[in-house]
Design a protein around this motif. Structure first.
Motif, PDB file in Angstrom:
ATOM      1  N   PRO A  14      26.834  12.236  27.780  1.00  0.00           N
ATOM      2  CA  PRO A  14      25.351  11.920  28.152  1.00  0.00           C
ATOM      3  C   PRO A  14      24.692  12.372  26.919  1.00  0.00           C
ATOM      4  N   GLY A  15      23.392  11.265  26.566  1.00  0.00           N
ATOM      5  CA  GLY A  15      22.623  11.405  25.433  1.00  0.00           C
ATOM      6  C   GLY A  15      23.422  11.117  23.920  1.00  0.00           C
ATOM      7  N   THR A  16      24.659  10.533  24.244  1.00  0.00           N
ATOM      8  CA  THR A  16      25.441  10.384  22.951  1.00  0.00           C
ATOM      9  C   THR A  16      25.785   8.740  23.132  1.00  0.00           C
ATOM     10  N   ALA A  17      25.525   8.029  22.063  1.00  0.00           N
ATOM     11  CA  ALA A  17      25.837   6.617  22.156  1.00  0.00           C
ATOM     12  C   ALA A  17      27.419   6.486  21.525  1.00  0.00           C
ATOM     13  N   GLU A  18      27.850   5.353  21.780  1.00  0.00           N
ATOM     14  CA  GLU A  18      29.387   4.964  21.376  1.00  0.00           C
ATOM     15  C   GLU A  18      29.456   5.192  20.040  1.00  0.00           C
ATOM     16  N   THR A  19      28.732   5.179  19.267  1.00  0.00           N
ATOM     17  CA  THR A  19      28.886   5.796  17.659  1.00  0.00           C
ATOM     18  C   THR A  19      29.003   7.324  17.584  1.00  0.00           C
ATOM     19  N   GLY A  20      28.832   8.046  18.645  1.00  0.00           N
ATOM     20  CA  GLY A  20      28.716   9.418  18.620  1.00  0.00           C
ATOM     21  C   GLY A  20      27.370  10.211  18.197  1.00  0.00           C
ATOM     22  N   GLU A  21      26.136   9.323  17.978  1.00  0.00           N
ATOM     23  CA  GLU A  21      25.029   9.831  17.376  1.00  0.00           C
ATOM     24  C   GLU A  21      24.001  10.042  18.729  1.00  0.00           C
ATOM     25  N   PRO A  22      23.036  10.857  18.704  1.00  0.00           N
ATOM     26  CA  PRO A  22      22.366  11.019  19.905  1.00  0.00           C
ATOM     27  C   PRO A  22      21.374   9.896  19.877  1.00  0.00           C
ATOM     28  N   HIS A  23      21.265   9.484  21.454  1.00  0.00           N
ATOM     29  CA  HIS A  23      20.234   8.496  21.869  1.00  0.00           C
ATOM     30  C   HIS A  23      19.504   9.049  23.056  1.00  0.00           C
ATOM     31  N   GLY A  24      18.716   8.112  23.475  1.00  0.00           N
ATOM     32  CA  GLY A  24      17.558   8.510  24.529  1.00  0.00           C
ATOM     33  C   GLY A  24      16.954   9.923  24.261  1.00  0.00           C
ATOM     34  N   ALA A  25      16.741  10.581  25.347  1.00  0.00           N
ATOM     35  CA  ALA A  25      16.083  11.944  25.286  1.00  0.00           C
ATOM     36  C   ALA A  25      16.634  12.972  24.054  1.00  0.00           C
ATOM     37  N   ALA A  26      18.039  12.639  23.811  1.00  0.00           N
ATOM     38  CA  ALA A  26      18.828  13.605  22.966  1.00  0.00           C
ATOM     39  C   ALA A  26      18.113  13.135  21.532  1.00  0.00           C
ATOM     40  N   ALA A  27      17.857  11.862  21.214  1.00  0.00           N
ATOM     41  CA  ALA A  27      17.471  11.572  20.003  1.00  0.00           C
ATOM     42  C   ALA A  27      15.975  11.904  19.654  1.00  0.00           C
ATOM     43  N   ARG A  28      15.571  12.550  20.525  1.00  0.00           N
ATOM     44  CA  ARG A  28      14.060  13.090  20.382  1.00  0.00           C
ATOM     45  C   ARG A  28      13.668  14.477  20.044  1.00  0.00           C
ATOM     46  N   ARG A  29      14.924  15.030  20.358  1.00  0.00           N
ATOM     47  CA  ARG A  29      14.737  16.486  19.849  1.00  0.00           C
ATOM     48  C   ARG A  29      15.668  16.938  18.927  1.00  0.00           C
ATOM     49  N   GLY A  30      15.629  18.086  18.328  1.00  0.00           N
ATOM     50  CA  GLY A  30      16.172  18.859  17.225  1.00  0.00           C
ATOM     51  C   GLY A  30      15.726  18.536  16.033  1.00  0.00           C
ATOM     52  N   PRO A  31      16.441  18.815  14.824  1.00  0.00           N
ATOM     53  CA  PRO A  31      15.854  18.419  13.396  1.00  0.00           C
ATOM     54  C   PRO A  31      16.045  16.946  13.181  1.00  0.00           C
ATOM     55  N   PHE A  32      15.331  16.571  11.959  1.00  0.00           N
ATOM     56  CA  PHE A  32      15.294  15.089  11.458  1.00  0.00           C
ATOM     57  C   PHE A  32      16.744  14.896  11.151  1.00  0.00           C
ATOM     58  N   ARG A  33      17.155  13.672  11.335  1.00  0.00           N
ATOM     59  CA  ARG A  33      18.644  13.185  11.066  1.00  0.00           C
ATOM     60  C   ARG A  33      18.475  12.010  10.161  1.00  0.00           C
ATOM     61  N   SER A  34      19.645  11.660   9.387  1.00  0.00           N
ATOM     62  CA  SER A  34      19.650  10.646   8.677  1.00  0.00           C
ATOM     63  C   SER A  34      19.659   9.166   9.527  1.00  0.00           C
ATOM     64  N   GLY A  35      18.836   8.417   8.977  1.00  0.00           N
ATOM     65  CA  GLY A  35      18.504   7.026   9.874  1.00  0.00           C
ATOM     66  C   GLY A  35      17.548   7.176  10.806  1.00  0.00           C
ATOM     67  N   GLU A  36      16.963   8.117  11.129  1.00  0.00           N
ATOM     68  CA  GLU A  36      15.777   8.258  11.965  1.00  0.00           C
ATOM     69  C   GLU A  36      14.515   7.851  11.176  1.00  0.00           C
ATOM     70  N   ARG A  37      13.578   7.255  12.289  1.00  0.00           N
ATOM     71  CA  ARG A  37      12.250   7.089  11.858  1.00  0.00           C
ATOM     72  C   ARG A  37      11.350   8.181  11.748  1.00  0.00           C
ATOM     73  N   VAL A  38      10.639   8.607  10.816  1.00  0.00           N
ATOM     74  CA  VAL A  38       9.767   9.671  10.767  1.00  0.00           C
ATOM     75  C   VAL A  38       8.262   9.068  10.245  1.00  0.00           C
ATOM     76  N   GLN A  39       7.205   9.914  11.029  1.00  0.00           N
ATOM     77  CA  GLN A  39       5.873   9.478  10.488  1.00  0.00           C
ATOM     78  C   GLN A  39       5.312  10.487   9.738  1.00  0.00           C
ATOM     79  N   LEU A  40       4.844  10.028   8.516  1.00  0.00           N
ATOM     80  CA  LEU A  40       4.252  10.921   7.471  1.00  0.00           C
ATOM     81  C   LEU A  40       2.827  10.929   7.460  1.00  0.00           C
ATOM     82  N   THR A  41       2.029  12.047   7.655  1.00  0.00           N
ATOM     83  CA  THR A  41       0.690  11.931   7.472  1.00  0.00           C
ATOM     84  C   THR A  41       0.047  12.758   6.351  1.00  0.00           C
ATOM     85  N   ASP A  42      -0.594  11.873   5.486  1.00  0.00           N
ATOM     86  CA  ASP A  42      -0.991  12.761   4.287  1.00  0.00           C
ATOM     87  C   ASP A  42      -2.343  13.477   4.324  1.00  0.00           C
ATOM     88  N   GLU A  43      -2.992  14.044   3.410  1.00  0.00           N
ATOM     89  CA  GLU A  43      -4.079  15.053   3.489  1.00  0.00           C
ATOM     90  C   GLU A  43      -5.148  14.313   3.856  1.00  0.00           C
TER      91      GLU A  43
END
Length: 363
Positions: A14-43
């Motif tokens: 549960p929470g893991t796609a066929e590739t072994g990477e987190p998906h669904g709710a699990a993908a929204r938790r924990g540290p940032f991972r490679s391939g993930e989309r991140v929103q950057l806000t400047d000063e």
């Protein structure tokens, strides 16, 4: 088309796609991972969304920020680029994602999607059908509402739009959603062929002429079920309402639009923003009556009539729809698919490196 069928991640954690990477709710938790989309806000409060890729950098006229500095960071961290420009890093919210994702058609704005979910009473486990998928913005909101135990069957006439929507859905959920099925073809023909009579709890239509689907909706929608229409113009709204009234199998339709105005907050300088998200579309809701029952004949001051000349003008251009070039659709589809493929490739490479002797996993 196999990719358009319902995808069930059976046999996985549960929470893991066929590739072994987190998906669904699990993908929204924990540290940032490679391939993930991140929103950057400047000063200065300007926001940009990037896809984390090892060995690359985010460049602006004020220096560059290495993606490697973000991978592994806790969400909500503040990082500095090479010239000490600070950035606040967060995962994009759904409202941020749908306004920045690859698109071929105009998206349903978050303010309207929220109204559809609430006023359409879309609940976990509900069986829902929708038509025009567009770029998948509303599909994402509907899938979040019905959950993994629900069912969403989306119908789209254009394969290019279906490809874009599929890529966007898989990007935000980290893989195929177990409750989603997407089919190509005209809604009024396909839905009655693929769904049993009275088996659907909610119908959501975002299309040019929803009144053409009266029989199809009445067939598949269960008694008491809700039908939500999203239309762009007053003329579409009027004709849909009159068609529903004349049909007699639905309750009196309710219609409205929503407008969102932000506020400027700075010390005592608290005032409305100069800009606002005003008209984007009209929403109309009606409910299916029991078979054999005729709706109440509410008293109206006037009955609308449509001449043959009126009906001859129902074209996408006449109601303000902007044509989308095939080139733009192909590019948007490639962008949506590329985001998913990049994430899967990075995850596969990282898993292989961990399992290889001498790799990071053996240090």
């Amino acid at each position: 088309m196999s990719q358009s069928e319902n995808n069930n991640n059976t046999g996985t954690t549960p929470g893991t796609a066929e590739t072994g990477e987190p998906h669904g709710a699990a993908a929204r938790r924990g540290p940032f991972r490679s391939g993930e989309r991140v929103q950057l806000t400047d000063e200065r409060g300007r926001m940009n969304t990037i896809t984390l890729t090892p060995g690359t950098a985010y460049h602006t006229h004020k220096g560059f920020l290495n993606h490697d500095l973000l991978i592994g960071q806790v969400e909500g961290s503040v990082v500095e680029n090479n010239v000490e420009q600070q950035y606040q890093a967060l995962r994009p919210l759904l409202s941020d994602f749908v306004l920045s994702m690859p698109r071929g058609a105009a998206v349903v704005y978050p303010k309207d999607a929220g109204q559809i979910i609430t006023m359409g009473d879309i609940y976990p486990g509900a069986r829902v059908v929708e038509a025009g998928v567009g770029s998948g913005a509303l599909s994402i909101s509907l899938l979040r509402a019905v959950g993994d135990s629900g069912y969403l069957h989306s119908f789209e006439r254009r394969e290019e739009f279906a490809d874009i929507a599929r890529g966007n859905v898989e990007t935000i959920f980290g893989g195929p959603h177990p409750a989603w099925k997407i089919s190509l073809g005209d809604f009024q023909d396909q839905v009655v062929a693929q769904e049993a009579p009275g088996s659907i709890d909610r119908v959501v239509l975002d299309m040019l002429a929803p009144w053409e689907c009266l029989d199809a909706v009445a067939t598949v929608l269960a008694p008491g079920g809700v039908w939500v229409n999203y239309v762009a113009t007053v003329t579409q709204l009027s004709r849909t309402a009159e068609a529903i009234r004349a049909d007699g199998r639905f309750t009196e339709p309710d219609a409205w639009e929503s407008m969102v105005r932000g506020w400027h907050l700075e010390g005592l300088a608290v005032r409305p923003d100069h800009r606002m998200v005003a008209h984007t579309g009209f929403l109309m809701v009606t409910r299916r009556l029991a078979d054999g029952v005729t709706g109440l004949n509410l008293k109206k001051k006037a009955k609308a009539e449509f001449s043959d000349e009126d009906l001859s003008h129902w074209t996408p251009e006449a109601v303000g729809e902007r044509a989308v070039s095939d080139r733009k659709l192909r590019r948007a589809a490639r962008d949506a698919a590329s985001t998913v493929q990049t994430k899967r490739t990075k995850s596969k490479n990282e898993n292989a490196a961990t399992e290889t002797p001498g790799g990071p996993g053996d240090q």
